[in-house]
Enzyme design. Structure first.
Site, PDB file in Angstrom:
ATOM      1  N   GLU A 282       6.132  11.337   0.747  1.00  0.00           N
ATOM      2  CA  GLU A 282       6.149  12.793   0.847  1.00  0.00           C
ATOM      3  C   GLU A 282       7.468  13.223   1.473  1.00  0.00           C
ATOM      4  OE1 GLU A 282       3.741  14.754  -0.289  1.00  0.00           O
ATOM      5  OE2 GLU A 282       2.378  13.101  -0.764  1.00  0.00           O
TER       6      GLU A 282
ATOM      7  N   ASP B  94       0.667   5.716   5.192  1.00  0.00           N
ATOM      8  CA  ASP B  94      -0.048   4.452   5.273  1.00  0.00           C
ATOM      9  C   ASP B  94      -1.485   4.723   4.874  1.00  0.00           C
ATOM     10  OD1 ASP B  94      -1.303   2.097   5.879  1.00  0.00           O
ATOM     11  OD2 ASP B  94      -0.345   1.871   7.826  1.00  0.00           O
TER      12      ASP B  94
ATOM     13  N   ASP C 264       0.808  -1.217   0.000  1.00  0.00           N
ATOM     14  CA  ASP C 264       0.000   0.000   0.000  1.00  0.00           C
ATOM     15  C   ASP C 264       0.845   1.272   0.000  1.00  0.00           C
ATOM     16  OD1 ASP C 264       0.909  -0.165   2.618  1.00  0.00           O
ATOM     17  OD2 ASP C 264      -0.908   0.699   3.439  1.00  0.00           O
TER      18      ASP C 264
END
Length: 135
Positions: free
Chosen positions: A7, A22, A2
């Site tokens: 960033e 997450d 996932d």
């Protein structure tokens, strides 16, 4: 699976760091396994011996991965509010562990047919004799 992007904080200039987000699906769908995640293991057929022993240990009835995880999660303060992982997700852990073990067993069979023995990276050389009877 996932972690699609990351960033950084540009405010810090060159002293920044990666921040992985997450997306809340780290355990995926309990009813659908993602076999492509095993591709690196299938392609390389290499695993640390210590990892192999830990995975095998977590497949034994008295140390079953779902039970160990359930016990560990029970100590989290949020567990009194709601379970952190639903029972179907815990069952999926055991099923997925079996798939990993099956993949490594396939690697071992493939290597033995070729006359090789290079599946395990020996990171337990000092304990090798102790575990020799377990193989």
């Amino acid at each position: 699976m996932d972690r699609h992007h990351y960033e950084t904080f540009e405010k810090f200039g060159n002293d920044t760091f990666l921040l992985h987000l997450d997306n809340g699906r780290a355990f995926g769908r309990h009813s659908k396994d993602e076999p492509s995640i095993l591709a690196p293991l299938k392609q390389c057929c290499r695993i640390r011996r210590s990892t192999w022993y830990r995975l095998r240990l977590l497949s034994l009835p008295q140390y079953q991965l779902s039970d160990v995880m359930r016990s560990s999660l029970s100590h989290d303060p949020l567990s009194s509010v709601a379970p952190l992982l639903a029972e179907p997700h815990l069952a999926a852990l055991d099923r997925r562990l079996a798939a990993v073990l099956q993949t490594v067993s396939g690697c071992l069979k493939q290597q033995s047919e070729k006359g090789g023995d290079e599946v395990f990276y020996e990171d337990l050389d000092h304990l090798k004799d102790l575990f020799a009877s377990a193989d």
